[in-house]
Design a protein around this motif. Structure first.
Motif, PDB file in Angstrom:
ATOM      1  N   GLN A 299       0.847  -1.198   0.000  1.00 47.34           N
ATOM      2  CA  GLN A 299       0.000   0.000   0.000  1.00 47.34           C
ATOM      3  C   GLN A 299       0.882   1.247   0.000  1.00 47.34           C
ATOM      4  O   GLN A 299       2.012   1.186   0.501  1.00 47.34           O
ATOM      5  CB  GLN A 299      -0.949   0.011   1.192  1.00 47.34           C
ATOM      6  N   PRO A 300       0.397   2.358  -0.554  1.00 53.00           N
ATOM      7  CA  PRO A 300      -0.853   2.526  -1.297  1.00 53.00           C
ATOM      8  C   PRO A 300      -0.720   1.956  -2.702  1.00 53.00           C
ATOM      9  O   PRO A 300       0.380   1.540  -3.100  1.00 53.00           O
ATOM     10  CB  PRO A 300      -1.024   4.044  -1.333  1.00 53.00           C
ATOM     11  N   TYR A 301      -1.813   1.937  -3.447  1.00 50.29           N
ATOM     12  CA  TYR A 301      -1.802   1.376  -4.788  1.00 50.29           C
ATOM     13  C   TYR A 301      -1.577   2.437  -5.868  1.00 50.29           C
ATOM     14  O   TYR A 301      -1.632   2.111  -7.054  1.00 50.29           O
ATOM     15  CB  TYR A 301      -3.133   0.671  -5.072  1.00 50.29           C
ATOM     16  N   HIS A 315      -2.050  -7.140  -5.208  1.00 44.64           N
ATOM     17  CA  HIS A 315      -2.438  -8.071  -4.140  1.00 44.64           C
ATOM     18  C   HIS A 315      -2.409  -9.508  -4.650  1.00 44.64           C
ATOM     19  O   HIS A 315      -3.455 -10.155  -4.748  1.00 44.64           O
ATOM     20  CB  HIS A 315      -3.837  -7.732  -3.607  1.00 44.64           C
ATOM     21  N   SER A 354      -7.194   3.495  -3.610  1.00 50.16           N
ATOM     22  CA  SER A 354      -6.310   2.931  -2.587  1.00 50.16           C
ATOM     23  C   SER A 354      -7.008   2.834  -1.239  1.00 50.16           C
ATOM     24  O   SER A 354      -6.915   1.814  -0.544  1.00 50.16           O
ATOM     25  CB  SER A 354      -5.038   3.781  -2.448  1.00 50.16           C
ATOM     26  N   VAL A 358      -7.325  -1.297  -0.372  1.00 47.55           N
ATOM     27  CA  VAL A 358      -6.251  -1.924   0.394  1.00 47.55           C
ATOM     28  C   VAL A 358      -6.797  -2.859   1.468  1.00 47.55           C
ATOM     29  O   VAL A 358      -6.358  -4.017   1.595  1.00 47.55           O
ATOM     30  CB  VAL A 358      -5.331  -0.850   1.013  1.00 47.55           C
TER      31      VAL A 358
END
Length: 429
Positions: A299-301, A315, A354, A358
């Protein structure tokens, strides 16, 4: 920049680079193409439609509600429904060859669907070519990136030349070992962890019968649970079965001769030997090697308003809940809905993605780990079967209030983290 109509008024026409031409990348390309953006899809491999399937890397896909919702949005649900093979429950094989079916959903008989990875990838790629605003680039390997500027450098593997391009948005859909994510890791405050389990997998095959039929009842996911390890089988369109053996690597190493292999199968999977065939079992087993399984959380994406990662890049999970692809497809659907909500305000779109994703992505990674224990061990226990029957009864009695964990994950769009919270509440009750 050019502007075009959208559900949310007018929004800027973006140049979007999607790194990774697999399942999630191809679906993401379709969503952006529908919105009229200029889409550039980069894949480091050859066009999968022109190459044979690589053996041993194709654990069959299980399509469930989350993937169906995404495919429906891009108009592919009906074509995939015609191809997918419904599996209405688990078929458990005991040591003695007895079988017992455990339906996924006794109340409404919902199914998951077995689909070939290569077939689905071909369908998605072909669908992108119907849009004039999609450009496909195969054998383009991402070698470096300045994500804050949207600048990407690719190596064209056929000519060994490099090319640099700039884009308004970079979408990393390049799998568990994502190059885009690796570039993100250089940013401060980026969290990353990966976990390899001590178990690997090796793919085998049960061929059709001499009459060209399925060798087992085909409307089930077949499982041979053996405590420390297990074997599963999913049906294919050609009446064969993709069989996957999951086992600790140390046990794989012990099976180093045909005699040791046959003794192991005679002890643990005696009913599978005539289905696979002794010669085929030996040939397939020693032709490949066990492959690893990894779970990745980060994280974050996203990075500012320029880059985002989706699917396994964000993920990666072990395959035991059958949600890897479903979660990746749901990523694309969520991203599309946020674009509808915020228009071209990518800083809001990516930040909210995000924030929302997440927690749920970490939850399904944990659930996938848990489900391996359930599949290889718990399904044989009396307490598990009793709890399953109780859940089914309460779900029948109160369908909206009592949704079993598997049903909520597989047959609803409930957030994965909420599925866990719901299960904890049920455990207390």
């Amino acid at each position: 920049m050019e502007e075009h109509a959208s559900k949310n008024g007018y929004q800027k026409k973006l140049s979007v680079a999607i790194v990774g031409g697999g399942l999630v990348g191809s679906l993401a390309a379709l969503f952006f193409a529908k919105r009229g953006h200029d889409v550039h899809l980069f894949e480091y491999r050859e066009d999968i439609r022109k190459t044979p399937q690589v053996r041993g890397r194709s654990i069959n896909l299980s399509l469930s509600s989350r993937a169906w919702s995404a495919l429906n949005e891009v108009g592919l649900q009906s074509s995939m429904a015609q191809h997918g093979l419904p599996m209405q429950g688990r078929m458990i094989h005991s040591l003695h060859g007895d079988t017992k079916s455990i339906p996924y959903d006794r109340r409404t008989n919902q199914c998951i669907y077995s689909v070939g990875r290569k077939y689905l990838n071909e369908v998605l790629l072909t669908a992108t070519e119907k849009y004039s605003n999609v450009n496909l680039y195969f054998q383009h390997k991402l070698v470096s990136a300045n994500l804050e500027e949207g600048r990407l450098t690719f190596l064209i593997t056929t000519s060994n030349k490099t090319v640099e391009r700039c884009f308004d948005l970079v979408v990393g859909a390049d799998g568990a070992f994502s190059t885009v994510r690796r570039c993100m890791m250089k940013q401060p405050l980026f969290d990353f962890s990966q976990t390899y389990i001590e178990h690997g997998y090796l793919e085998l095959c049960i061929p059709p019968t001499k009459e060209g039929q399925f060798a087992m009842p085909y409307k089930y996911l077949h499982i041979w649970p053996r405590g420390e390890f297990m074997m599963i089988a999913l049906p294919n369109q050609d009446q064969s079965w993709t069989v996957t053996l999951f086992m600790p690597f140390v046990k794989f190493k012990q099976l180093d001769t045909p005699e040791a292999l046959l003794k192991f199968f005679n002890t643990n999977f005696p009913d599978a030997i005539p289905l696979i065939g002794k010669d085929k079992l030996i040939s397939d087993f020693f032709k490949g090697k066990p492959l690893p399984l990894v779970s990745i959380k980060c994280q974050p994406y996203h990075i500012s308003n320029k880059a985002i990662i989706v699917g396994d890049a964000a993920h990666a999970m072990v395959p035991f809940y059958g949600q890897g692809m479903n979660a990746g497809f749901e990523d694309c659907l969520l991203l599309d809905r946020l674009l509808t909500k915020h228009g071209s305000k990518l800083d809001l779109v990516l930040k909210e993605f995000s924030e929302i994703r997440v927690k749920d992505a970490h939850a399904i990674c944990d659930l996938a780990m848990y489900n391996y224990v359930e599949m290889r061990d718990l399904v044989m226990r009396r307490t598990f079967i009793m709890r399953k029957k109780l859940d089914d009864f309460l779900h029948w009695l109160m369908p909206s209030k009592w949704v079993p964990l598997y049903n909520s994950v597989t047959f609803t769009d409930m957030g994965y983290s909420k599925c866990i919270t719901n299960r904890k509440w049920q455990d207390k009750v």
